[in-house]
Every structure is written in structure tokens, then in C-alpha cells.
Design an enzyme around this catalytic site. Structure first.
Site, PDB file in Angstrom:
ATOM      1  N   ARG B  55       0.808  -1.206   0.000  1.00 49.56           N
ATOM      2  CA  ARG B  55       0.000   0.000   0.000  1.00 49.56           C
ATOM      3  C   ARG B  55       0.853   1.274   0.000  1.00 49.56           C
ATOM      4  O   ARG B  55       0.714   2.119  -0.867  1.00 49.56           O
ATOM      5  CB  ARG B  55      -0.851   0.001   1.268  1.00 49.56           C
ATOM      6  CG  ARG B  55      -2.229   0.523   1.148  1.00 49.56           C
ATOM      7  CD  ARG B  55      -2.914   0.297   2.490  1.00 49.56           C
ATOM      8  NE  ARG B  55      -2.361  -0.873   3.154  1.00 49.56           N
ATOM      9  CZ  ARG B  55      -2.835  -2.093   2.998  1.00 49.56           C
ATOM     10  NH1 ARG B  55      -3.888  -2.292   2.281  1.00 49.56           N
ATOM     11  NH2 ARG B  55      -2.246  -3.115   3.600  1.00 49.56           N
ATOM     12  N   THR B  56       1.722   1.391   0.981  1.00 48.40           N
ATOM     13  CA  THR B  56       2.462   2.633   1.153  1.00 48.40           C
ATOM     14  C   THR B  56       3.393   2.892  -0.034  1.00 48.40           C
ATOM     15  O   THR B  56       3.461   4.000  -0.557  1.00 48.40           O
ATOM     16  CB  THR B  56       3.252   2.607   2.472  1.00 48.40           C
ATOM     17  OG1 THR B  56       2.352   2.321   3.536  1.00 48.40           O
ATOM     18  CG2 THR B  56       3.931   3.936   2.729  1.00 48.40           C
ATOM     19  N   LYS B  83      24.580  -7.784   0.860  1.00 48.71           N
ATOM     20  CA  LYS B  83      26.037  -7.996   0.827  1.00 48.71           C
ATOM     21  C   LYS B  83      26.716  -7.341   2.017  1.00 48.71           C
ATOM     22  O   LYS B  83      27.932  -7.255   2.077  1.00 48.71           O
ATOM     23  CB  LYS B  83      26.613  -7.434  -0.474  1.00 48.71           C
ATOM     24  CG  LYS B  83      26.015  -8.088  -1.712  1.00 48.71           C
ATOM     25  CD  LYS B  83      26.545  -7.421  -2.975  1.00 48.71           C
ATOM     26  CE  LYS B  83      25.766  -7.916  -4.191  1.00 48.71           C
ATOM     27  NZ  LYS B  83      25.959  -7.048  -5.351  1.00 48.71           N
ATOM     28  N   ARG B 105      11.472   3.425   4.278  1.00 45.17           N
ATOM     29  CA  ARG B 105      10.829   2.563   5.280  1.00 45.17           C
ATOM     30  C   ARG B 105      11.896   1.636   5.830  1.00 45.17           C
ATOM     31  O   ARG B 105      12.660   1.022   5.065  1.00 45.17           O
ATOM     32  CB  ARG B 105       9.701   1.744   4.669  1.00 45.17           C
ATOM     33  CG  ARG B 105       9.319   0.612   5.616  1.00 45.17           C
ATOM     34  CD  ARG B 105       8.014   0.008   5.311  1.00 45.17           C
ATOM     35  NE  ARG B 105       6.927   0.936   5.552  1.00 45.17           N
ATOM     36  CZ  ARG B 105       5.644   0.554   5.516  1.00 45.17           C
ATOM     37  NH1 ARG B 105       5.337  -0.685   5.264  1.00 45.17           N
ATOM     38  NH2 ARG B 105       4.703   1.426   5.738  1.00 45.17           N
ATOM     39  N   HIS B 133       4.825   6.804  11.551  1.00 43.28           N
ATOM     40  CA  HIS B 133       4.409   6.600  10.159  1.00 43.28           C
ATOM     41  C   HIS B 133       3.569   7.829   9.821  1.00 43.28           C
ATOM     42  O   HIS B 133       2.342   7.762   9.740  1.00 43.28           O
ATOM     43  CB  HIS B 133       3.596   5.301  10.059  1.00 43.28           C
ATOM     44  CG  HIS B 133       3.315   4.859   8.649  1.00 43.28           C
ATOM     45  ND1 HIS B 133       3.615   5.635   7.540  1.00 43.28           N
ATOM     46  CD2 HIS B 133       2.758   3.725   8.167  1.00 43.28           C
ATOM     47  CE1 HIS B 133       3.249   4.978   6.449  1.00 43.28           C
ATOM     48  NE2 HIS B 133       2.723   3.829   6.799  1.00 43.28           N
TER      49      HIS B 133
END
Lengths: 173, 304
Positions: B55-56, B83, B105, B133
Site C-alpha cells: 500500500r504505502t 552484501k 521505510r 508513520h
């Protein structure tokens, strides 16, 4: 210009529009926010008084199309307001309305914005005041008053709907 | 506005209202035949996602494209993170390619603050660990304001996994800043200690939280963040804390039901409530695009 001069100019513009456009049903007004919007509504009402048919009138906010928006890296962004064009502009003859025509950059932005809504048959420009000093190849089709100004001056338009009174004046800035 | 949006904690009530007002204008663009304005032409925005998100990430990407920005998505599974590169090194390498904004995020609280300190690009927090958020809280506020015409004075119940929820923190900060009467409810094991210091009511009785509520916001049970037994079973959780039609009946008759997604049907919310007449859950998703366009536009002119 006082209230009387303003309303007579708008009435004359409405008559010119009716005279030059035979199919009134194809006409639609789009006012550029802020003061182009009440001007468009006023002219549309006069057109109704003359013809019995009132063309629709929408509101266009051109902020997101401005050519100076991202040129300065910092600083608060100009306020964006709603664009409200509650009719299809496809194949319409659009009358774009603004209060003052100056550099022509607002009109350039408005043309780009309008084209994103469809493909009108034509777009004509209506302004209450043309103060000169164009920076782009743009000219108005209907003008309330030509006001010769110097670039150091500013033209202030006040309308009852937005400012509580009708007045156009030139100020030294 | 500043160049970064790290959390609601940094925003004034005036700035919150500016974002919501701008989002009103942005929403209209999504209803046009050509859903695009040239505003961020030539700007590059990197979406750097260290946690899964549908969604975001989609919402940010659509918002960026509608403003004509050039966007690129970096998903962790395909990047050098595997890595062994650190977050700061990854960010500095991306920054060397001169993007204008980075949407981040990350599973660690504070990851965005770290990046904002070392990067010149604007940083937008798309969710950091259990911290904030902010764009979710802004789109929730936009949705509430649209239905209720105000936020001040509303009774808003937020129910569920309060402990692991960054959505909760951002929403509590925003709603209390704008003067709402916020009630939280959930199992005692999932209530963050000291949360009432933020000016909210806390109760373990869901019925008390939802009584005469204007808004009910359900939070997901975040099993992926739970390493212990916070409650006996999902079925028992639903019986004690789940939102049923019966419980909705205790709220105001014009209540709206919200959920930030993804939903666990039958755990925190009954399926018929999620799809029922009071639910505005899909409107929240639609509003997310407009709110993120507003944030991107306002931050593009931002500075320190």
C-alpha cells in the site's frame, strides 16, 4: 476603476461575447483563481440576461503549472487550491477569465492546465485589465480596460466576492 | 515546512492543516482524464524500502508520478544490503547520484532521523520500526476531517496492538495536537507503558473506548513483531478485543470505522464490519495518494 466602471466593462464584454459567438450552448467560462472566478461568474450571468442561457463557469488553480515554482530551491511553497471544472471542456469554446493581464505567464500556465482536461474547440482570453509588459506572445480577446503602467507599479483589483468591494487601482510599489 | 518529514512530532497544527488543505486540491487531480501535473518535473525521488509494503510504496509511487517526478524503487532483496552494506553507506551512495528526495521505510526506529542528519536530500519517513508513520496519520486525519468536518472535540477510539504500532504513535501525536479526545484500548500486554502521558485515555475495556465514539480505528495484530505470548490465542483476542457489529452499535450512529491495513479479518475486526456501511477503509487508501502528493509538493520547497 470604481464599481460602476467595472460592471459596465463586464456587461460590454458579455455583449461582445454574445455578438461574436453564435452557438451560446458551446460556450463555457473558466476563471483563474482567485479573482478570475467571480469575474467569470458575473460575465456568465450577464450572458444569461442577454440570451436566457447561462453558460457553465468553472475555477482553475494554476499553481502546480507555474514556471517559477521550483526555480528557488528554498522557501515556502505557494498555496494550492482546488480546481473545479464540473463539465467536460471537450469541443467547447472556452472563455478563460482573469483579472489582470501582465507578463502572460499565468495565461501560459492556465493554457497548459486546461489542455489536461480535454480538447476544447477554442480558447479565448478575457481580462478586466490589460496593463502591458508582456513576456510571452499572448494577447487578450476581450479587455475591460487597457491601463498603461510602469513595471514598478502594481495593479490591485478588489472584488466584492473576495475583498468586500469593487475597485481597481494602480499603486506605486 | 522543513526539507524532511520524519514524524508528526515535528509538525505544528498549522503545518498539519496546510498538508490537509493542500491534499484537498491534490485529490481533484486524480479525478481528471489526465491524472498528472508538471510540478515536480526533473526531480528525482528514490523509494528505499527495507520492509515489505504494498500500500504505502504503491501510494508514494503513484503520488510521485502524478506530480511528474522521476521515481525509482529500491527493494532490499535486490540490493547490496544483502552484501553487508550499512544503511548510512547505502544512503550516501544513493545520494551521490543526486536525488532530491528519499522515501524511507525501515525496521529500526530512528532510521530516518539518522539519514536526515547525513543526507542533503529531503527524507520522508514511510514507517520506521515502532516509532512513526507520519503520512498514514495525515491520511487518517484527512479521512476523518472529510467525514466529520473537524477533528477537535471528536471521540476517537484506537484499538488493538498498541505496543508495536507506529501508526498509533503518529495518530496519537496528530489527533491530540488537533484537540481530539483519544481513547486507546488493547490487552495490557500490548499497551506501551506511559502512553497516557501523551494526553490519551487508556482502558482495557473495548466497550468503554467505543461508547459514543465518532471514529473507531482498528490496529493490526503484528505477529511478525511479537516474540512472546502477548495473549492466549487469536480466537480469544477476537472475542475480547475484536470489533464486532455488536460493539459498533455502542458508538455514535454516524461512526466511521478505519483500519490502516493490512487487515487480519476475524482477528482485530469482523469481516462484516470491515465491509460494512460504516467502513471507510478503502477511502483511506484512496486519500493516501492525495495526502502524499501534498507532502511531496510542500517538502520540495522545504529547507532546514
Amino acid at each position: 476603476m470604481d464599481a460602476d466602471r467595472i460592471s459596465r466593462s463586464l456587461a460590454r464584454i458579455a455583449h461582445e461575447i454574445v455578438e461574436r459567438n453564435r452557438g451560446i450552448e458551446e460556450l463555457a467560462f473558466v476563471g483563474v483563481r482567485t479573482r478570475g472566478v467571480p469575474l467569470a461568474q458575473r460575465i456568465a450571468r450577464v450572458v444569461r440576461e442577454i440570451t436566457g442561457h447561462e453558460p457553465p463557469a468553472g475555477a482553475l488553480d494554476i499553481t502546480l503549472y507555474r514556471d517559477d515554482l521550483m526555480r528557488h530551491a528554498v522557501g515556502p511553497q505557494p498555496l494550492v487550491r482546488r480546481t473545479e471544472i464540473p463539465f467536460s471542456i471537450d469541443d467547447k469554446r472556452i472563455l478563460l477569465v482573469d483579472d489582470v493581464l501582465y507578463t502572460g505567464r499565468t495565461v501560459r500556465a492556465a493554457l497548459d492546465a486546461l489542455i489536461d482536461f480535454g480538447r476544447p474547440r477554442s480558447i479565448e482570453l478575457v481580462v478586466l485589465v490589460d496593463r502591458g509588459h508582456r513576456e510571452l506572445p499572448i494577447k487578450a480577446d476581450y479587455v475591460g480596460k487597457n491601463l498603461p503602467t510602469s513595471p514598478s507599479q502594481s495593479v490591485q483589483v478588489q472584488l466584492t466576492e473576495t475583498d468586500g468591494r469593487d475597485l481597481v487601482e494602480i499603486r506605486e510599489s | 515546512m522543513k526539507k524532511d518529514l520524519l514524524g508528526i512530532a515535528d509538525l505544528t497544527p498549522d503545518e498539519i492543516h496546510l498538508v490537509l488543505d493542500t491534499a484537498e486540491a491534490m485529490r481533484e487531480i486524480g479525478q481528471r482524464p489526465i491524472k498528472k501535473v508538471p510540478t515536480l518535473r526533473g526531480r528525482t525521488i528514490v523509494n528505499l524500502f527495507y520492509e515489505p509494503s504494498t500500500r504505502t510504496r504503491t501510494s508514494f509511487e503513484i503520488a510521485e508520478k502524478r506530480l511528474s517526478a522521476d521515481t525509482l524503487n529500491i527493494a532490499v532483496a535486490a540490493s547490496s544490503v544483502l552484501k553487508g552494506e550499512t544503511l548510512a553507506d547505502t544512503a550516501l551512495n544513493i545520494e551521490a547520484m543526486a536525488p532530491d528526495m528519499i522515501v524511507v521505510r525501515h525496521a529500526s526506529s530512528g532510521a530516518c532521523h539518522l539519514l536526515a542528519r547525513i543526507c542533503r536530500s529531503g527524507i520522508i519517513n514511510a514507517g520506521d520500526g515502532m516509532h512513526e508513520h507520519p503520512t498514514q496519520a495525515l491520511l487518517d486525519a484527512f479521512t476523518i476531517r472529510e467525514h466529520k468536518k473537524r477533528i477537535e472535540g471528536l471521540k476517537i477510539a484506537i484499538i488493538g496492538d498498541l505496543l508495536h504500532s507506529r501508526v498509533l504513535r503518529s495518530n496519537v501525536l496528530l489527533l491530540t495536537k488537533l484537540g481530539a479526545d483519544v481513547w486507546l484500548s488493547g490487552p495490557p500486554t500490548l499497551v506501551p507503558p506511559g502512553i497516557e502521558r501523551l494526553g490519551v485515555h487508556v482502558t482495557t475495556r473495548v466497550d468503554e473506548a467505543v461508547a459514543e465514539a465518532d471514529v473507531i480505528m482498528m490496529l493490526r495484530i503484528q505477529q511478525e513483531r511479537m516474540q512472546g505470548a502477548f495473549f492466549p490465542s487469536l480466537r480469544e483476542y477476537f472475542n475480547v478485543f475484536g470489533l464486532t457489529r455488536d460493539r459498533v452499535g455502542r458508538a455514535r450512529p454516524d461512526v466511521i470505522i478505519m483500519h490502516p491495513g493490512p487487515m487480519n479479518r476475524g482477528v482485530e475486526i469482523a469481516s462484516d464490519v470491515a465491509d460494512g456501511p460504516f467502513s471507510v477503509i478503502l477511502e483511506q487508501v484512496a486519500n493516501g495518494v492525495a495526502v502524499r502528493m501534498a507532502v511531496l509538493y510542500l517538502l520540495a520547497g522545504g529547507h532546514d
